[in-house]
Design an enzyme around this catalytic site. Structure first.
Site, mmCIF file in Angstrom:
data_model
loop_
_atom_site.group_PDB
_atom_site.id
_atom_site.type_symbol
_atom_site.label_atom_id
_atom_site.label_comp_id
_atom_site.label_asym_id
_atom_site.label_seq_id
_atom_site.Cartn_x
_atom_site.Cartn_y
_atom_site.Cartn_z
ATOM 1 N N GLU A 1 -4.121 -13.597 10.426
ATOM 2 C CA GLU A 1 -3.286 -13.016 11.480
ATOM 3 C C GLU A 1 -4.080 -11.963 12.269
ATOM 4 O OE1 GLU A 1 0.163 -11.241 9.757
ATOM 5 O OE2 GLU A 1 1.392 -11.523 11.539
ATOM 6 N N GLU B 1 16.473 -11.660 4.640
ATOM 7 C CA GLU B 1 15.291 -12.441 5.051
ATOM 8 C C GLU B 1 14.561 -13.023 3.850
ATOM 9 O OE1 GLU B 1 15.905 -9.303 5.780
ATOM 10 O OE2 GLU B 1 15.564 -8.844 7.896
ATOM 11 N N SER C 1 2.736 -6.868 10.644
ATOM 12 C CA SER C 1 2.345 -8.215 10.233
ATOM 13 C C SER C 1 3.583 -9.015 9.836
ATOM 14 C CB SER C 1 1.400 -8.115 9.037
ATOM 15 O OG SER C 1 1.374 -9.336 8.336
ATOM 16 N N LYS D 1 11.230 -1.951 -3.728
ATOM 17 C CA LYS D 1 11.131 -3.397 -3.980
ATOM 18 C C LYS D 1 12.476 -3.976 -4.395
ATOM 19 C CE LYS D 1 6.781 -4.114 -3.110
ATOM 20 N NZ LYS D 1 6.376 -5.023 -2.029
ATOM 21 N N GLU E 1 -2.822 -12.486 6.051
ATOM 22 C CA GLU E 1 -2.901 -11.312 6.908
ATOM 23 C C GLU E 1 -4.237 -11.242 7.642
ATOM 24 O OE1 GLU E 1 -0.828 -8.024 5.175
ATOM 25 O OE2 GLU E 1 -1.963 -6.571 6.322
ATOM 26 N N GLU F 1 14.022 -4.574 -1.163
ATOM 27 C CA GLU F 1 13.370 -5.693 -0.486
ATOM 28 C C GLU F 1 13.833 -7.036 -1.057
ATOM 29 O OE1 GLU F 1 9.186 -6.411 -1.279
ATOM 30 O OE2 GLU F 1 8.799 -6.630 0.856
ATOM 31 N N CYS G 1 3.216 -4.696 3.560
ATOM 32 C CA CYS G 1 3.370 -4.824 2.104
ATOM 33 C C CYS G 1 4.345 -3.815 1.538
ATOM 34 C CB CYS G 1 2.030 -4.621 1.410
ATOM 35 S SG CYS G 1 0.828 -5.813 1.941
ATOM 36 N N CYS H 1 0.673 2.777 -4.182
ATOM 37 C CA CYS H 1 1.597 2.340 -5.233
ATOM 38 C C CYS H 1 1.329 3.001 -6.588
ATOM 39 C CB CYS H 1 1.527 0.834 -5.406
ATOM 40 S SG CYS H 1 1.706 -0.036 -3.863
#
Lengths: 155, 574
Positions: free
Chosen positions: B282, B366, B319, B358, B279, B361, B299, B503
């Site tokens: 980037e 993907e 990102s 999560k 990151e 996710e 994230c 988190c």
């Protein structure tokens, strides 16, 4: 004359949250019911989440989420009709056309709506089919009323 | 201005504009609440917080009524306790009687109230609504029959997240909370953040559980079961095992996971460091090319889904880095599999996360390679605690162990991912070094620490003045993005976390939405950072090895394939 949603929106130039209910009423008046597609359009137009609109619309009896049937039966559940047995009338209608109040039969012929009072207390218990009033209905007379519409439908 | 009120015949100092409830809480007088959420506007819906106004004998809701000079209230008069008891009895009148089988057994606010108010019989029997359980979401299960309509979930979803996936439907005793048009949560705008679960007083909202799949994998001799745990996990377990909130239990956790039978124990903090390598590269690239700025962290899977649904115009800014969980999943099934000579089909990869999103996710298209998910199952912190108990591991009497090599070392920069501002701080530490060749002074950026909704800082890196913004709560994110859409251009890097505080206050954490607990967890993470020897991701020896032996360089071809992804606009009911 059926107006499309977009032309209804044009009547609300400075729209906001307070316009929600009048707008939904206009959409329902034009289409006969509130489709998911139209509710999403209203949501985008007013910038109100769909869940909020669904919440508001389900709060009121007046909004429908299914198209009305060819014969729309309004069952009066006002005080006078209630005293003279409109609840058994409603049950009998539901039994006859095999669908619960607020819904439309699968073939699209009948739909039932409960209304608070249609202002014909002297005729209680009263039902209205597409605006045509049937006075002092009884459990026995319901069948013939429904059958008469079924026969028109068959012709 | 200070005024005096009288509570239970005792004089108490109060400030003007405070609610009665606030004054009571400050003075250690406990009044039960159900619909109230600390820090949010009062609702006054549940009537649990009633107190008796002595003068009039009226019952008033203490959560919404303000104090005034000379106010006299009774908090536990016979009238008040009777009223509260009737409220609970009414709530129970149409509530399922299956406490023993409920996920919230022994941890349910309705159960506790019923116990505290000495409800001993079903005096009132109500008609139960027949409502369907919604299991459509990969993260969250809704059981409307257990719902008591307090509305906390609706308010969090709307006011904190700005998502409004759910709302009250129908009226009176037909009311329930649901998605528009009675659809499943999976096709709603729900971002799976799980804050609704955290605020739910009963078992009406729970996470989707994957115990049986994991147990099956653990018992399968042909499988190598690999586990990773997020940076916030080790500081979020303590209170569940009777230790002070925020105690770092990483050693005990490693040992416990091995006792349970996991073959390899890895620390997601390693992948957080890896995320920072990618990151920050980037960020530097985009700043140099002046393209797709500001760069927004990716994230938080709730934020990513929110972006896809509500602000797709910013997807180019997000990102392309996968989240640490997914980077770890990807590295486990490629680098680790190759290195340890295990076929990737034989690896079952579990991750332990403070997060319900999560779960969503991990099953994203993907995040699979050739039909094999990078991460196979996700457990929340709450589920982890249950899992540890299921396997009878005593966390208080266990020899601490370290995580496995080569994916078990994390720096304290990666550890900071667990709290709001941590990702930004870690990224800037590494970007600063990459751009200037020297380390950031003290390694600290105090402006972006803490629990404020939005934190901003300007950091001088050589000639560049890097603008950083950190927001938590997706509703707050939207406000910042609106400013950027309107032309604001002094921000280069944005960190967005869906959960207020990051988190450590995630939707998968133990059910204790107490700000003090969150603060202690955050302090614990910063303490780990203070005491750490290596405070920057680019000095993580295992990460350096991974680049030297396998990935070659950040944003390189292999990194691109394994560690990056892209997101697309999502049409949902919103």
């Amino acid at each position: 004359m059926k107006k499309n949603v977009e032309s209804i929106f044009e009547q609300y130039p400075k729209s906001g949250r307070p316009d929600l209910i009048p707008l939904l009423q206009d959409v329902q008046e034009s289409y006969g019911w509130l489709s998911e597609e139209n509710v999403v359009k209203v949501s985008q137009f007013l910038d109100i989440p769909v869940s909020n609109i669904f919440g508001v619309a389900t709060f009121y009896n007046q909004f429908r989420f299914q198209p009305v049937g060819e014969y729309h039966i309004q069952v009066c559940r006002g005080t006078a009709c209630h005293v003279l047995g409109s609840s058994t009338v409603l049950k009998e209608i539901e039994k006859q056309i095999k669908v619960k109040a607020g819904n439309t039969t699968k073939d699209g012929v009948f739909s039932i709506e409960i209304v608070a009072c249609i202002g014909a207390c002297g005729l209680a218990p009263v039902i209205s089919v597409n605006g045509e009033f049937h006075a002092k209905v009884t459990v026995e007379s319901i069948k013939s009323i429904i059958d008469s519409y079924k026969t028109i439908e068959k012709k | 201005m200070s005024i005096t009120i009288e509570v239970n015949n005792k004089k108490i100092e109060a400030k003007k504009d405070e609610t009665i409830l606030e004054v009571l809480n400050k003075n250690g007088i406990h009044v039960p609440t159900l619909c109230h959420i600390k820090g949010m506007l009062p609702d006054g819906a549940c009537r649990m917080c009633l107190v008796e106004q002595k003068e009039s004998g009226k019952l008033i809701t203490s959560c919404s009524a303000k104090v005034y000079d000379g106010l006299e209230v009774l908090t536990h008069s016979p009238k008040v306790t009777e009223a509260r008891k009737v409220i609970v009895e009414l709530l129970l009148s149409n509530h399922p009687d299956d406490c023993l089988y409920c996920v919230r057994n022994l941890n349910c606010e309705l159960q506790t109230l019923s116990e505290n108010l000495n409800v001993r019989e079903r005096r009132i029997s109500g008609k139960k609504n027949q409502l369907k359980i919604d299991r459509s979401s990969p993260s969250i299960i809704r059981d409307p029959e257990k719902c008591i309509l307090c509305g906390r979930c609706v308010r969090v979803c709307e006011e904190v997240m700005g998502v409004s996936a759910i709302d009250f439907v129908n009226r009176g005793n037909q009311s329930y909370i649901g998605v528009a048009f009675d659809k499943g949560l999976n096709i709603s705008s729900c971002v799976n953040c799980g804050q609704c679960i955290v605020v739910c007083p009963t078992g009406a909202l729970t996470e989707k559980n994957h115990f049986s799949e994991i147990i099956q994998a653990l018992n399968d001799k042909s499988k190598q079961v690999v586990v990773q745990y997020a940076p916030a996990i080790s500081v979020s377990l303590a209170e569940e095992f009777g230790l002070p909130i925020g105690t770092d239990m990483v050693g005990a956790l490693n040992a416990a996971l091995r006792k349970i039978g996991f073959n390899f124990v890895f620390d997601t903090t390693f992948a957080a460091d890896l995320t920072i390598m990618e990151e920050s590269a980037e960020l530097i690239k985009r700043v140099q090319e002046n393209k797709n700025l500001p760069i927004i962290s990716s994230c938080c899977p709730s934020w990513v889904k929110y972006a896809e649904e509500f602000v797709p115009e910013f997807l180019d800014n997000v990102s392309s880095c996968k989240s640490p969980q997914q980077m770890m999943g990807s590295v486990i099934k490629s680098y680790f599999a190759e290195k340890s000579n295990i076929k990737k089909e034989d690896i079952y990869s579990v991750s332990l996360m403070p997060c319900t999103a999560k779960k969503f996710e991990a099953q994203r298209e993907e995040m699979t390679t050739n039909g094999i998910s990078d991460v196979d199952a996700v457990l929340t912190t709450r589920e982890l605690v249950k899992f540890i108990r299921l396997y009878g591991v005593n966390m208080l009497d266990i020899e601490p162990e370290v995580a496995d090599s080569p994916l078990g070392t994390g720096t304290s920069a990666g550890k900071l991912f667990g709290t709001s501002g941590g990702v930004a701080e870690a990224a800037i530490r590494t970007a600063y070094y990459k751009l200037t060749g020297t380390e950031l002074l003290n390694f600290r950026i105090p402006e972006i620490r803490g629990f404020k909704n939005r934190k901003e800082a300007k950091i001088k890196i050589g000639d560049l003045e890097l603008g950083v913004a950190v927001v938590n709560g997706l509703g707050n994110a939207k406000k910042l993005l609106d400013e950027i859409s309107a032309g604001r251009s002094d921000i280069h890097f944005i960190e967005i976390m869906a959960c207020p505080g990051g988190c450590i206050a995630g939707g998968g954490q133990p059910l204790n939405f107490d700000q003090e607990a969150f603060k202690k967890r955050a302090e614990a993470l910063y303490m780990i950072d203070n005491n750490a020897f290596v405070k920057v991701s680019h000095k993580n020896p295992d990460v350096i090895n991974l680049y030297n032996n396998y990935l070659k360089e950040p944003l390189g071809e292999k990194s691109h394939k394994l560690l990056h992804t892209n997101y697309t606009k999502r049409n949902v009911l919103k």
